[in-house]
Write a protein that holds these residues in place. Sequence first.
Motif, mmCIF file in Angstrom:
data_model
loop_
_atom_site.group_PDB
_atom_site.id
_atom_site.type_symbol
_atom_site.label_atom_id
_atom_site.label_comp_id
_atom_site.label_asym_id
_atom_site.label_seq_id
_atom_site.Cartn_x
_atom_site.Cartn_y
_atom_site.Cartn_z
ATOM 1 N N THR A 68 -26.726 12.607 90.006
ATOM 2 C CA THR A 68 -27.702 13.278 91.279
ATOM 3 C C THR A 68 -28.677 14.233 90.766
ATOM 4 N N LEU A 69 -29.858 14.256 90.948
ATOM 5 C CA LEU A 69 -30.995 15.053 90.876
ATOM 6 C C LEU A 69 -31.118 15.842 91.949
ATOM 7 N N ARG A 70 -30.990 17.071 92.109
ATOM 8 C CA ARG A 70 -31.164 17.814 93.216
ATOM 9 C C ARG A 70 -32.535 18.636 93.002
ATOM 10 N N PHE A 71 -33.500 18.589 93.930
ATOM 11 C CA PHE A 71 -34.648 19.463 93.982
ATOM 12 C C PHE A 71 -34.569 20.548 94.944
ATOM 13 N N GLU A 72 -34.720 21.770 94.704
ATOM 14 C CA GLU A 72 -34.818 22.940 95.641
ATOM 15 C C GLU A 72 -35.985 23.093 96.087
ATOM 16 N N THR A 73 -36.551 22.397 97.414
ATOM 17 C CA THR A 73 -37.679 22.556 98.032
ATOM 18 C C THR A 73 -38.021 23.358 98.764
ATOM 19 N N ARG A 74 -37.132 24.106 99.388
ATOM 20 C CA ARG A 74 -37.218 25.124 100.524
ATOM 21 C C ARG A 74 -38.382 26.202 99.996
ATOM 22 N N ALA A 75 -37.976 26.723 98.887
ATOM 23 C CA ALA A 75 -38.874 27.780 98.194
ATOM 24 C C ALA A 75 -40.089 27.494 98.079
ATOM 25 N N HIS A 76 -40.537 26.263 97.676
ATOM 26 C CA HIS A 76 -41.778 25.820 97.548
ATOM 27 C C HIS A 76 -42.588 25.933 98.970
ATOM 28 N N PHE A 77 -42.060 25.438 99.733
ATOM 29 C CA PHE A 77 -42.904 25.497 101.033
ATOM 30 C C PHE A 77 -42.908 27.009 101.700
ATOM 31 N N GLU A 78 -41.667 27.780 101.660
ATOM 32 C CA GLU A 78 -41.595 29.077 102.113
ATOM 33 C C GLU A 78 -42.760 29.632 101.643
ATOM 34 N N ALA A 79 -43.168 29.643 100.278
ATOM 35 C CA ALA A 79 -43.970 30.445 99.469
ATOM 36 C C ALA A 79 -45.555 30.299 100.076
ATOM 37 N N ARG A 80 -45.660 29.166 100.736
ATOM 38 C CA ARG A 80 -46.908 28.782 101.368
ATOM 39 C C ARG A 80 -46.688 28.905 102.736
ATOM 40 N N GLY A 81 -45.744 29.626 103.386
ATOM 41 C CA GLY A 81 -45.943 29.497 104.806
ATOM 42 C C GLY A 81 -45.558 28.511 105.737
ATOM 43 N N ILE A 82 -45.007 27.615 105.052
ATOM 44 C CA ILE A 82 -44.735 26.212 105.712
ATOM 45 C C ILE A 82 -43.282 25.994 105.982
ATOM 46 N N ASP A 83 -43.069 25.897 107.320
ATOM 47 C CA ASP A 83 -41.544 25.450 107.811
ATOM 48 C C ASP A 83 -41.382 24.187 107.226
ATOM 49 N N ALA A 84 -40.418 23.656 106.632
ATOM 50 C CA ALA A 84 -40.105 22.392 106.145
ATOM 51 C C ALA A 84 -38.933 22.036 106.636
ATOM 52 N N PHE A 85 -38.661 20.796 106.812
ATOM 53 C CA PHE A 85 -37.359 20.098 107.330
ATOM 54 C C PHE A 85 -36.346 19.841 106.257
ATOM 55 N N TYR A 86 -36.726 19.558 105.026
ATOM 56 C CA TYR A 86 -35.804 19.582 104.134
ATOM 57 C C TYR A 86 -35.627 20.815 103.090
ATOM 58 N N PRO A 87 -34.508 21.436 103.270
ATOM 59 C CA PRO A 87 -34.527 22.838 102.206
ATOM 60 C C PRO A 87 -34.174 22.044 100.691
ATOM 61 N N PHE A 88 -33.710 20.995 100.686
ATOM 62 C CA PHE A 88 -33.612 20.377 99.133
ATOM 63 C C PHE A 88 -33.579 19.150 99.421
#
Length: 106
Positions: A56-76
Amino acid sequence: MPHLTTHVLDAAQGAPAPGIRLSLTAVDGTAIADGVTDDDGRAGLGPDVLDPGDYTLRFETRAHFEARGIDAFYPFVTVTFTVSDDRHCHVPILLSPFAYSTYRGS
């Protein structure tokens, strides 16, 4: 070169996604490697060879979008895949705030 590489592209920005934290585990949860995507959204993880099995490869995506001020549905995002031979594994993702896709790359 590590046996596993990845590339994260932010489809909403039309650009690579740098700084995304990654972790590679066996499906039983055993940690194998971790890393962070570079300025081009790329990273290599793990040993020179991965034994056959499921990972399993896990991508921590929340911080990427938070840094751009974007609410994202997938935190990872997690991608589980099977290694069945010694071919190089490239597991990229195409990412947006509300969707993602993946495929076996080359």
